[in-house]
Design an enzyme around this catalytic site. Structure first.
Site, PDB file in Angstrom:
ATOM      1  N   ASP A 200     122.071  47.807  22.221  1.00 50.39           N
ATOM      2  CA  ASP A 200     122.049  48.790  24.044  1.00 50.39           C
ATOM      3  C   ASP A 200     120.549  48.069  24.407  1.00 50.39           C
ATOM      4  OD1 ASP A 200     122.760  50.144  26.190  1.00 50.39           O
ATOM      5  OD2 ASP A 200     122.515  51.634  25.190  1.00 50.39           O
TER       6      ASP A 200
ATOM      7  N   ASP B 219     119.233  50.287  27.600  1.00 50.97           N
ATOM      8  CA  ASP B 219     118.343  51.919  27.778  1.00 50.97           C
ATOM      9  C   ASP B 219     118.858  53.151  26.758  1.00 50.97           C
ATOM     10  OD1 ASP B 219     117.868  50.727  30.424  1.00 50.97           O
ATOM     11  OD2 ASP B 219     119.687  50.046  30.983  1.00 50.97           O
TER      12      ASP B 219
HETATM   13  C1  BG6 Z   1     123.044  51.801  31.029  1.00 45.40           C
HETATM   14  C2  BG6 Z   1     123.173  52.856  31.026  1.00 45.40           C
HETATM   15  O1  BG6 Z   1     122.624  51.218  30.421  1.00 45.40           O
HETATM   16  O2  BG6 Z   1     123.233  51.208  32.810  1.00 45.40           O
HETATM   17  C3  BG6 Z   1     123.177  54.366  32.714  1.00 45.40           C
HETATM   18  O3  BG6 Z   1     122.446  53.753  30.449  1.00 45.40           O
HETATM   19  C4  BG6 Z   1     123.651  53.172  33.709  1.00 45.40           C
HETATM   20  O4  BG6 Z   1     122.509  55.028  32.571  1.00 45.40           O
HETATM   21  C5  BG6 Z   1     124.071  51.594  33.399  1.00 45.40           C
HETATM   22  O5  BG6 Z   1     123.979  53.631  34.773  1.00 45.40           O
HETATM   23  C6  BG6 Z   1     123.774  51.175  34.827  1.00 45.40           C
HETATM   24  O6  BG6 Z   1     122.046  50.573  34.687  1.00 45.40           O
HETATM   25  P1  BG6 Z   1     122.296  49.740  36.522  1.00 45.40           P
HETATM   26  O7  BG6 Z   1     120.494  49.468  35.785  1.00 45.40           O
HETATM   27  O8  BG6 Z   1     122.629  48.843  36.631  1.00 45.40           O
HETATM   28  O9  BG6 Z   1     121.950  50.814  37.525  1.00 45.40           O
HETATM   29 MG    MG Z   2     122.616  52.959  25.729  1.00 45.33          MG
END
Ligand code: BG6
Ligand code: MG
Length: 219
Positions: free
Chosen positions: A10, A12
């Site tokens: 993953d 984030d």
């Molecule tokens: C995930 C995060 O990796 O990505 C979430 O943990 C986030 O918090 C999701 O909402 C979507 O991300 P993005 O950057 O497309 O808004």
């Molecule tokens: Mg994550």
């Protein structure tokens, strides 16, 4: 016998600490709407797509039914603009502790590397942090029907890597992400605390504690 074929990460909260910036952006959006977003929401939105996270954020402010779909899309765009401004200066300094060493050693040992992030900003971060070259596959979340906790994104990564799911390890910081790995029949490694990752047998505080021998023993 199972052989370690691939490690699927993953982004984030695993390869970089962007969970904080995601949450800060939601907090700022909530503030504009006139309420204070409780810190408990932080763990609830981890691993959850942008629009689904917005629903969780609005619910926390008792605003679930107040907006039309197009207003929600606009709010999600606003959150994303705030988030992008918070990560725009990311560099290789923002790679999580232990991540680069692990990526290097996986490469040296011919173990495939995948990215299974539902974030549409993940490709930007890979480039900004100069780690794109390590990834054999980066799943585009737009190709995925069901987000985490469904298994789709991890299964898609394994398929593109040509690896059998049971020979893959998934690395996640989110409860929903660990569910996704487990329902894909892969072995999860959690980064964070047991309190949050109560569904994960192996939880470590950071990637420094992970090496190939450790991963092989988990299979
Ligand atoms: C995930 C995060 O990796 O990505 C979430 O943990 C986030 O918090 C999701 O909402 C979507 O991300 P993005 O950057 O497309 O808004
Ligand atoms: Mg994550």
């Amino acid at each position: 016998m199972r052989t370690l074929e691939a490690v699927i990460f993953d982004m984030d909260g695993v390869l970089t600490e962007t969970s904080h910036q995601h949450f800060l952006a939601w907090k700022m959006l909530a503030q504009k709407l006139g309420y204070d977003l409780p810190n408990a929401v932080n763990d609830q939105v981890k691993g959850i797509s942008r629009l689904e996270s917005l629903e969780i954020v609005l619910k926390a402010g008792n605003m679930s039914d107040k907006f039309s779909d197009s207003e929600k899309v606009q709010m999600a765009d606003d959150k994303n603009a705030i988030y992008q401004s918070l990560i725009k200066e990311f560099t290789k300094e923002n790679v999580s502790e232990g991540a680069l060493e692990l990526l290097k050693s996986l490469k040296e040992n011919n173990i495939k590397i995948g990215l299974a992030s539902v974030s549409k900003n993940a490709p930007f971060l890979l480039e900004a942090m100069e780690i794109s070259e390590y990834f054999d596959v980066v799943v585009d979340p737009r190709e995925i029907k069901h987000g985490k906790p469904a298994p789709d994104i991890f299964l898609m990564a394994a398929k593109k890597l040509g690896a059998a799911p049971e020979n893959c390890i998934g690395v996640e910081d989110a409860y929903a992400g660990v569910e996704s790995i487990k329902s894909a029949k892969m072995t999860p490694v959690g980064i964070g605390t047991k309190e949050v990752l109560s569904n994960c047998e192996t939880v470590l505080s950071n990637l420094n504690e992970v090496n190939i021998e450790f991963l092989r023993r988990l299979l």
